[in-house]
Design a protein around this motif. Structure first.
Motif, PDB file in Angstrom:
ATOM      1  N   ASP A  75      25.099  -1.064 -28.878  1.00  0.00           N
ATOM      2  CA  ASP A  75      24.084  -1.201 -29.912  1.00  0.00           C
ATOM      3  C   ASP A  75      23.023  -1.372 -29.071  1.00  0.00           C
ATOM      4  N   PRO A  76      21.792  -1.047 -29.996  1.00  0.00           N
ATOM      5  CA  PRO A  76      20.526  -1.323 -29.108  1.00  0.00           C
ATOM      6  C   PRO A  76      20.363  -2.774 -28.951  1.00  0.00           C
ATOM      7  N   ALA A  77      19.722  -2.900 -27.816  1.00  0.00           N
ATOM      8  CA  ALA A  77      19.591  -4.317 -27.414  1.00  0.00           C
ATOM      9  C   ALA A  77      18.233  -5.135 -27.703  1.00  0.00           C
ATOM     10  N   TYR A  78      17.142  -4.030 -27.553  1.00  0.00           N
ATOM     11  CA  TYR A  78      15.834  -4.599 -27.605  1.00  0.00           C
ATOM     12  C   TYR A  78      15.066  -3.552 -28.828  1.00  0.00           C
ATOM     13  N   LYS A  79      14.170  -4.315 -29.498  1.00  0.00           N
ATOM     14  CA  LYS A  79      13.297  -3.709 -30.203  1.00  0.00           C
ATOM     15  C   LYS A  79      11.853  -4.025 -29.889  1.00  0.00           C
ATOM     16  N   VAL A  80      11.113  -3.021 -29.681  1.00  0.00           N
ATOM     17  CA  VAL A  80       9.689  -3.272 -29.115  1.00  0.00           C
ATOM     18  C   VAL A  80       8.706  -2.446 -30.311  1.00  0.00           C
ATOM     19  N   TYR A  81       7.603  -3.717 -30.891  1.00  0.00           N
ATOM     20  CA  TYR A  81       6.787  -3.093 -31.782  1.00  0.00           C
ATOM     21  C   TYR A  81       5.551  -3.797 -31.803  1.00  0.00           C
ATOM     22  N   SER A  82       4.311  -2.941 -32.422  1.00  0.00           N
ATOM     23  CA  SER A  82       3.125  -3.959 -32.304  1.00  0.00           C
ATOM     24  C   SER A  82       2.999  -4.632 -33.705  1.00  0.00           C
ATOM     25  N   ARG A  83       2.397  -5.841 -33.481  1.00  0.00           N
ATOM     26  CA  ARG A  83       1.816  -6.784 -34.701  1.00  0.00           C
ATOM     27  C   ARG A  83       0.486  -7.220 -34.387  1.00  0.00           C
ATOM     28  N   GLY A  84      -0.331  -6.653 -35.228  1.00  0.00           N
ATOM     29  CA  GLY A  84      -1.567  -7.059 -34.845  1.00  0.00           C
ATOM     30  C   GLY A  84      -2.280  -6.593 -33.521  1.00  0.00           C
ATOM     31  N   SER A  86      -0.595  -7.560 -30.651  1.00  0.00           N
ATOM     32  CA  SER A  86       0.005  -7.736 -29.441  1.00  0.00           C
ATOM     33  C   SER A  86       1.244  -7.060 -29.602  1.00  0.00           C
ATOM     34  N   TRP A  87       2.216  -6.951 -28.780  1.00  0.00           N
ATOM     35  CA  TRP A  87       3.423  -6.074 -28.657  1.00  0.00           C
ATOM     36  C   TRP A  87       4.473  -7.359 -28.530  1.00  0.00           C
ATOM     37  N   VAL A  88       5.434  -6.987 -29.560  1.00  0.00           N
ATOM     38  CA  VAL A  88       6.571  -8.022 -29.852  1.00  0.00           C
ATOM     39  C   VAL A  88       7.758  -7.439 -29.187  1.00  0.00           C
ATOM     40  N   VAL A  89       8.524  -8.272 -28.563  1.00  0.00           N
ATOM     41  CA  VAL A  89      10.006  -7.897 -28.166  1.00  0.00           C
ATOM     42  C   VAL A  89      10.728  -8.673 -28.913  1.00  0.00           C
ATOM     43  N   MET A  90      11.997  -7.964 -29.699  1.00  0.00           N
ATOM     44  CA  MET A  90      12.901  -8.559 -30.220  1.00  0.00           C
ATOM     45  C   MET A  90      14.323  -8.462 -29.752  1.00  0.00           C
ATOM     46  N   ASP A  91      15.128  -9.104 -29.824  1.00  0.00           N
ATOM     47  CA  ASP A  91      16.575  -9.160 -29.679  1.00  0.00           C
ATOM     48  C   ASP A  91      17.090  -8.227 -30.675  1.00  0.00           C
ATOM     49  N   ALA A  92      17.472  -6.966 -30.673  1.00  0.00           N
ATOM     50  CA  ALA A  92      17.727  -6.094 -31.643  1.00  0.00           C
ATOM     51  C   ALA A  92      18.988  -6.367 -32.399  1.00  0.00           C
ATOM     52  N   ILE A  93      19.803  -7.275 -31.443  1.00  0.00           N
ATOM     53  CA  ILE A  93      21.012  -7.633 -31.911  1.00  0.00           C
ATOM     54  C   ILE A  93      21.327  -8.741 -33.034  1.00  0.00           C
ATOM     55  N   VAL A  97      12.813 -12.899 -32.048  1.00  0.00           N
ATOM     56  CA  VAL A  97      11.640 -12.717 -31.178  1.00  0.00           C
ATOM     57  C   VAL A  97      11.707 -13.094 -29.884  1.00  0.00           C
ATOM     58  N   LEU A  98      11.684 -12.522 -28.826  1.00  0.00           N
ATOM     59  CA  LEU A  98      11.914 -13.054 -27.645  1.00  0.00           C
ATOM     60  C   LEU A  98      10.485 -13.107 -26.822  1.00  0.00           C
ATOM     61  N   ALA A 105       2.950  -2.444 -21.675  1.00  0.00           N
ATOM     62  CA  ALA A 105       3.689  -2.662 -20.261  1.00  0.00           C
ATOM     63  C   ALA A 105       4.208  -3.945 -19.962  1.00  0.00           C
ATOM     64  N   ASP A 106       3.532  -4.957 -20.443  1.00  0.00           N
ATOM     65  CA  ASP A 106       3.946  -6.246 -20.457  1.00  0.00           C
ATOM     66  C   ASP A 106       5.206  -6.501 -21.226  1.00  0.00           C
ATOM     67  N   ALA A 107       5.201  -5.941 -22.375  1.00  0.00           N
ATOM     68  CA  ALA A 107       6.563  -6.057 -22.996  1.00  0.00           C
ATOM     69  C   ALA A 107       7.810  -5.378 -22.427  1.00  0.00           C
ATOM     70  N   LEU A 108       7.514  -4.248 -21.985  1.00  0.00           N
ATOM     71  CA  LEU A 108       8.661  -3.488 -21.156  1.00  0.00           C
ATOM     72  C   LEU A 108       8.923  -4.278 -19.991  1.00  0.00           C
ATOM     73  N   HIS A 109       8.172  -4.678 -19.277  1.00  0.00           N
ATOM     74  CA  HIS A 109       8.252  -5.529 -18.321  1.00  0.00           C
ATOM     75  C   HIS A 109       9.176  -6.900 -18.479  1.00  0.00           C
ATOM     76  N   MET A 110       8.959  -7.431 -19.804  1.00  0.00           N
ATOM     77  CA  MET A 110       9.746  -8.636 -20.096  1.00  0.00           C
ATOM     78  C   MET A 110      11.263  -8.000 -20.144  1.00  0.00           C
ATOM     79  N   VAL A 111      11.664  -7.058 -20.686  1.00  0.00           N
ATOM     80  CA  VAL A 111      12.998  -6.473 -20.907  1.00  0.00           C
ATOM     81  C   VAL A 111      13.602  -6.056 -19.463  1.00  0.00           C
ATOM     82  N   ARG A 112      12.903  -5.565 -18.597  1.00  0.00           N
ATOM     83  CA  ARG A 112      13.325  -5.004 -17.079  1.00  0.00           C
ATOM     84  C   ARG A 112      11.944  -4.786 -16.521  1.00  0.00           C
ATOM     85  N   PRO A 113      11.900  -5.710 -15.425  1.00  0.00           N
ATOM     86  CA  PRO A 113      10.768  -5.655 -14.640  1.00  0.00           C
ATOM     87  C   PRO A 113      10.660  -4.490 -13.491  1.00  0.00           C
TER      88      PRO A 113
END
Length: 124
Positions: A75-84, A86-93, A97-98, A105-113
């Protein structure tokens, strides 16, 4: 007394709000960066990523989001979207909010640098 007549009272002012919430969208530059990040992240377990459109719009939230699949789960592990602004990284399962980040770029770096990020410029 005359001064009171010239000054509008607070209750006389219309109560209509013209505030438009700020929202960032996923642009072509984000798509290109996502493609490079996905390619670089494959050796680190990133399997796939795709951009989707939301079904129901929310004020201040982007109309698109990114789902990221990793090899540890089908299943998808992460969801990335913008709110205001900022970019939010969420555990999709678990839908937790992580983190919130200033850039895509910073949001994706959090998922895998996997890609180098430009250094912050410090004024002298």
């Amino acid at each position: 007394m005359e001064m009171e007549l010239l000054m509008p009272r607070k209750n006389d002012a219309p109560s209509v709000s013209n505030v438009v919430p700020f929202q960032m969208e996923i642009l072509s530059g984000h798509r290109e960066y996502l493609s490079r990040w996905l390619h670089a992240g494959q050796p680190m377990g990133v399997c796939d990523a795709d951009i989707f459109s939301v079904e129901q719009r929310q004020a201040g939230v982007s109309s698109g989001y990114v789902l990221i699949w990793v090899r540890e789960t089908p299943d998808p592990a992460y969801k990335v979207y913008s709110r205001g602004n900022s970019w939010v990284v969420m555990d999709a399962i678990r839908e937790n909010v992580l983190g919130q980040f200033r850039s895509f770029a910073d949001a994706l770096h959090m998922v895998r640098p996997v890609l180098p990020r430009p250094e912050k410029i410090v004024a002298a």
